[in-house]
Design an enzyme around this catalytic site. Structure first.
Site, PDB file in Angstrom:
ATOM      1  N   VAL A  95       0.851  -1.191   0.000  1.00 22.43           N
ATOM      2  CA  VAL A  95       0.000   0.000   0.000  1.00 22.43           C
ATOM      3  C   VAL A  95       0.885   1.239   0.000  1.00 22.43           C
ATOM      4  O   VAL A  95       1.793   1.370   0.826  1.00 22.43           O
ATOM      5  CB  VAL A  95      -0.940   0.035   1.228  1.00 22.43           C
ATOM      6  CG1 VAL A  95      -1.814   1.283   1.206  1.00 22.43           C
ATOM      7  CG2 VAL A  95      -1.812  -1.219   1.285  1.00 22.43           C
ATOM      8  N   CYS A  96       0.618   2.141  -0.940  1.00 18.99           N
ATOM      9  CA  CYS A  96       1.350   3.411  -0.963  1.00 18.99           C
ATOM     10  C   CYS A  96       0.365   4.521  -1.304  1.00 18.99           C
ATOM     11  O   CYS A  96      -0.840   4.287  -1.343  1.00 18.99           O
ATOM     12  CB  CYS A  96       2.515   3.359  -1.945  1.00 18.99           C
ATOM     13  SG  CYS A  96       2.018   3.325  -3.663  1.00 18.99           S
ATOM     14  N   ALA A  97       0.870   5.707  -1.554  1.00 22.78           N
ATOM     15  CA  ALA A  97      -0.013   6.849  -1.803  1.00 22.78           C
ATOM     16  C   ALA A  97      -0.848   6.633  -3.062  1.00 22.78           C
ATOM     17  O   ALA A  97      -2.065   6.726  -3.031  1.00 22.78           O
ATOM     18  CB  ALA A  97       0.795   8.136  -1.882  1.00 22.78           C
TER      19      ALA A  97
END
Length: 102
Positions: free
Chosen positions: A9-11
């Site tokens: 999960v990232c931006a």
């Protein structure tokens, strides 16, 4: 060994998709099966049910508590240096530690 299912999960999912490709290659070179997907913060709640662990990019680690509450999966932030350098050996160790907690 069964296939490890990792949700990154990232931006927005962009920088993490590069890391995802390097991780897949590294796992394969080490004879391990990996099912990995990179998603942005807005998407993880739609797909987390299909994964064993969650690894969070350093830029969104401030949302980790919320991710843990929403998914109830073993979750950890990838250290900034390992993330930036795509240090797959260290990231793999972290993933294996999380996987052992599931």
């Amino acid at each position: 060994m069964e296939k490890m299912k990792v949700l990154l999960v990232c931006a927005g999912g962009m920088s993490t998709s590069i890391l995802m490709q390097k991780m897949s290659k590294y796992w394969q070179e080490n004879g391990l099966a990996l099912d990995i997907k990179a998603v942005g913060l807005s998407e993880y709640q739609d797909v987390f049910q299909h994964y064993d662990i969650v690894m969070v990019g350093p830029q969104v680690s401030y949302r980790m508590k919320e991710i843990i509450e929403n998914t109830a999966l073993p979750t950890a932030a990838i250290p900034s240096f390992d993330y930036a350098m795509a240090n797959c050996p260290n990231i793999m160790k972290l993933a294996q530690k999380l996987y052992a907690e599931k």
